[in-house]
Design a protein around this motif. Structure first.
Motif, PDB file in Angstrom:
ATOM      1  N   LEU A   1      -7.463   0.777   1.666  1.00 53.22           N
ATOM      2  CA  LEU A   1      -6.158   1.414   1.778  1.00 53.22           C
ATOM      3  C   LEU A   1      -5.017   0.430   1.985  1.00 53.22           C
ATOM      4  O   LEU A   1      -3.889   0.696   1.564  1.00 53.22           O
ATOM      5  CB  LEU A   1      -6.157   2.413   2.944  1.00 53.22           C
ATOM      6  CG  LEU A   1      -7.151   3.567   2.862  1.00 53.22           C
ATOM      7  CD1 LEU A   1      -7.160   4.339   4.170  1.00 53.22           C
ATOM      8  CD2 LEU A   1      -6.804   4.488   1.703  1.00 53.22           C
ATOM      9  N   ILE A   2      -5.278  -0.695   2.639  1.00 54.30           N
ATOM     10  CA  ILE A   2      -4.166  -1.538   3.102  1.00 54.30           C
ATOM     11  C   ILE A   2      -4.098  -2.905   2.438  1.00 54.30           C
ATOM     12  O   ILE A   2      -3.269  -3.733   2.815  1.00 54.30           O
ATOM     13  CB  ILE A   2      -4.219  -1.729   4.634  1.00 54.30           C
ATOM     14  CG1 ILE A   2      -5.438  -2.580   5.045  1.00 54.30           C
ATOM     15  CG2 ILE A   2      -4.217  -0.397   5.345  1.00 54.30           C
ATOM     16  CD1 ILE A   2      -5.415  -3.003   6.499  1.00 54.30           C
ATOM     17  N   ARG A   3      -4.924  -3.174   1.446  1.00 56.19           N
ATOM     18  CA  ARG A   3      -4.894  -4.491   0.802  1.00 56.19           C
ATOM     19  C   ARG A   3      -3.538  -4.726   0.144  1.00 56.19           C
ATOM     20  O   ARG A   3      -2.986  -3.850  -0.523  1.00 56.19           O
ATOM     21  CB  ARG A   3      -5.997  -4.599  -0.240  1.00 56.19           C
ATOM     22  CG  ARG A   3      -6.134  -6.015  -0.807  1.00 56.19           C
ATOM     23  CD  ARG A   3      -7.196  -6.046  -1.889  1.00 56.19           C
ATOM     24  NE  ARG A   3      -8.519  -5.789  -1.357  1.00 56.19           N
ATOM     25  CZ  ARG A   3      -9.294  -6.708  -0.797  1.00 56.19           C
ATOM     26  NH1 ARG A   3      -8.850  -7.943  -0.671  1.00 56.19           N
ATOM     27  NH2 ARG A   3     -10.495  -6.399  -0.353  1.00 56.19           N
ATOM     28  N   ARG A   4      -2.979  -5.911   0.331  1.00 57.33           N
ATOM     29  CA  ARG A   4      -1.679  -6.290  -0.224  1.00 57.33           C
ATOM     30  C   ARG A   4      -1.602  -7.804  -0.337  1.00 57.33           C
ATOM     31  O   ARG A   4      -2.605  -8.487  -0.117  1.00 57.33           O
ATOM     32  CB  ARG A   4      -0.532  -5.772   0.656  1.00 57.33           C
ATOM     33  CG  ARG A   4      -0.393  -6.447   2.022  1.00 57.33           C
ATOM     34  CD  ARG A   4      -1.411  -6.000   3.006  1.00 57.33           C
ATOM     35  NE  ARG A   4      -1.218  -6.557   4.335  1.00 57.33           N
ATOM     36  CZ  ARG A   4      -1.743  -6.038   5.419  1.00 57.33           C
ATOM     37  NH1 ARG A   4      -2.473  -4.950   5.336  1.00 57.33           N
ATOM     38  NH2 ARG A   4      -1.542  -6.600   6.578  1.00 57.33           N
TER      39      ARG A   4
ATOM     40  N   PRO B   1       0.831  -1.211   0.000  1.00 58.70           N
ATOM     41  CA  PRO B   1       0.000   0.000   0.000  1.00 58.70           C
ATOM     42  C   PRO B   1       0.863   1.257   0.000  1.00 58.70           C
ATOM     43  O   PRO B   1       1.936   1.285   0.615  1.00 58.70           O
ATOM     44  CB  PRO B   1      -0.789  -0.127   1.304  1.00 58.70           C
ATOM     45  CG  PRO B   1      -0.832  -1.591   1.573  1.00 58.70           C
ATOM     46  CD  PRO B   1       0.468  -2.139   1.090  1.00 58.70           C
TER      47      PRO B   1
END
Length: 518
Positions: free
Chosen positions: A419-422, A119
């Motif tokens: 926002l933080i998906r990885r 992100p």
């Protein structure tokens, strides 16, 4: 390592450089008898031992990978030989190195690939979400400045909070609304008016304050995730550059690099700083719940790691270990955030069974109407000021309801998961971190705000109906009071405690035709 020149935005180029450096080290450290040197676009071995007596002047060149770490491995000889079949030690010098080069690249990809595409903590997504939460939700509810890390700020290897840029968002108008209500309340007397005062002047301001504190802690978990990924991206670059430096020193002894692992520290600082700094572990609220949990940094320390080896294989192992250490620290940071969210969700849901209107922390209950001596006293101007205003002043309850609804709608549009998906190997929860628990608490806060907004609206209407009844005292006034009582008994249509999200569309006031809120 401390000072790195690379940037995470160049991560793909850095990985290419790492592959070249690793293959260079593999060839220089190839065996005890055959030492290749880098010569432009080739690896060159001038003296091949164990060669045939028929070919005493054999030298070997191996094609080097290109600048992206691709290709390479083709072997040519610098003698009259057409192949390497006369070289006795076939395990040391091969006809082709392509397969070994590919194995090296694959090993690096297995280590590094999950960390490509992390992100972007410096993008508009994080900054907008954090600022919208602080300004559009917390500040709307708060009576004091809303503090937090500058979303544009950088992180470092130190943990000195004095070097961090702290922003303070000005509070909204809640304090002015509360003061305006208080200044007009003295003109209302009698049993019903006393119950109104206890609910809307005694308890409601505390509940709004508690919701602002809860929302502030909830929102700062976004800043915590942002700081975690700012540090994580830095550490990825440090690990790659450290390994490249170590590979360049092969062959030889004592090759290695250092890295300060402090991802967890920065994530925790984001949560605790607005509420008292490193030593803070709880944030106090008013009512029966007690305190809300913070993630304090007083028991968290950065850890210096040293990675050292004296061979190509050893540095590869250390590279893998460094990424495992980065991930372990990142997981600890995200687990702290997850635990914080879960603890505060449990605290909020614990308010469900509190039926004492004086000590509820997050939901407003009507105060009982008690028989009191003396006559009912109501002032039309005071009621107007409290409810709808005169066009230029007042309307405090209407303004409170509007700000509660505005904060709720802004909150509903903020997602941590976006926002933080990885990659699922990075951090906790298979690529989504603590975002599910963030969403659970967000929905409960949203429904508490909408429920409180409805109760303020009903108090507003109830007070005006009571004024009308006081002035007219006719059958029509009594029918209006009966309808309002029925509305209150039906409730707002929101159940913050049911853990079923999202709620179905319900009218905020079922018997009045008011628009639905989704």
């Amino acid at each position: 390592m401390g000072n790195t020149m690379g940037e995470y935005r160049d991560i793909k180029k850095l990985v290419c450089n790492l592959k070249v450096a690793a293959i260079d080290a593999m060839m220089k450290d190839y065996g005890t008898e055959y030492h290749f040197e880098v010569e432009d676009d080739n690896y060159y071995c001038k003296e091949v031992k164990n060669r045939s007596l028929l070919a005493p002047d054999v030298s070997v060149r191996v094609e080097r990978p290109n600048s992206k770490g691709e290709g390479g491995g083709k072997v040519t000889c610098g003698s009259s030989l057409t192949s390497l079949s006369d070289i006795q030690d076939e395990n040391e010098v091969l006809d082709d190195y392509s397969e070994r080069f590919a194995e090296c690249r694959s090993a690096i990809d297995a280590i590094v690939s999950p960390w490509i595409g992390l992100p972007n903590p410096y993008g508009d997504g994080f900054e907008n979400a954090i600022n919208n939460y602080r300004k559009g939700v917390v500040a709307k509810l708060s009576t004091v400045p809303v503090k937090g890390f500058d979303a544009k700020g950088l992180t470092g290897d130190g943990t000195d909070q004095g070097a961090v840029n702290i922003l303070a968002v000005k509070p909204g108008s809640m304090q002015r609304y509360f003061d305006g209500m208080m200044s007009n309340a003295a003109s209302l007397q009698g049993a019903t008016m006393n119950a109104f005062r206890e609910s809307f002047l005694g308890t409601m301001p505390s509940i709004v304050r508690n919701l602002s504190v809860l929302a502030h802690i909830h929102g700062e978990t976004l800043a915590a995730e942002q700081l975690i990924f700012k540090q994580a991206r830095k550490k990825v670059v440090e690990a790659i550059e450290g390994a490249m430096k170590a590979f360049a020193e092969i062959p030889g002894g004592g090759s290695g690099f250092d890295m300060l692992i402090n991802i967890l520290v920065w994530g925790c600082m984001a949560l605790s700083l607005p509420f008292g700094g490193a030593g803070a572990s709880t944030a106090s609220i008013i009512g029966g719940v007690g305190n809300l949990a913070l993630t304090a940094v007083k028991d968290v320390k950065a850890e210096m790691k040293h990675y050292e080896a004296d061979s190509y294989e050893g540095i590869m192992n250390e590279l893998e270990k460094s990424f495992k250490d980065i991930n372990s620290n990142l997981k600890k940071g995200e687990q702290r955030i997850e635990d914080n969210l879960a603890a505060n969700l449990k605290a909020v849901l614990g308010d469900r069974n509190n039926n004492d209107f004086k000590t509820t922390s997050f939901h407003l209950l009507p105060a009982p109407i008690r028989d009191t001596a003396g006559q009912t006293k109501m002032d039309r101007n005071a009621v107007d000021q409290l409810t709808i205003g005169d066009g230029s002043t007042g309307g405090y309850m209407s303004d409170i309801a509007a700000d509660l609804e505005s904060a709720a709608k802004t909150l509903r549009g903020i997602s941590m998961q976006d926002l933080i998906r990885r990659d699922e190997e990075v951090g906790i929860r298979y690529g989504i971190g603590p975002s599910s628990t963030f969403a659970d608490l967000r929905e409960v806060i949203y429904e508490l705000l909408i429920d409180l907004k409805w109760r303020v609206d009903e108090g507003n209407v109830n007070l005006r109906a009571a004024m009308h009844d006081f002035e007219e005292q006719d059958a029509q006034s009594q029918q209006l009071m009966d309808r309002i009582t029925n509305n209150i008994e039906q409730g707002s249509g929101m159940d913050p405690w049911d853990r079923k999200h999202p709620q179905k569309l319900e009218t905020l006031r079922p018997n009045t035709g008011q628009e639905a809120v989704g």
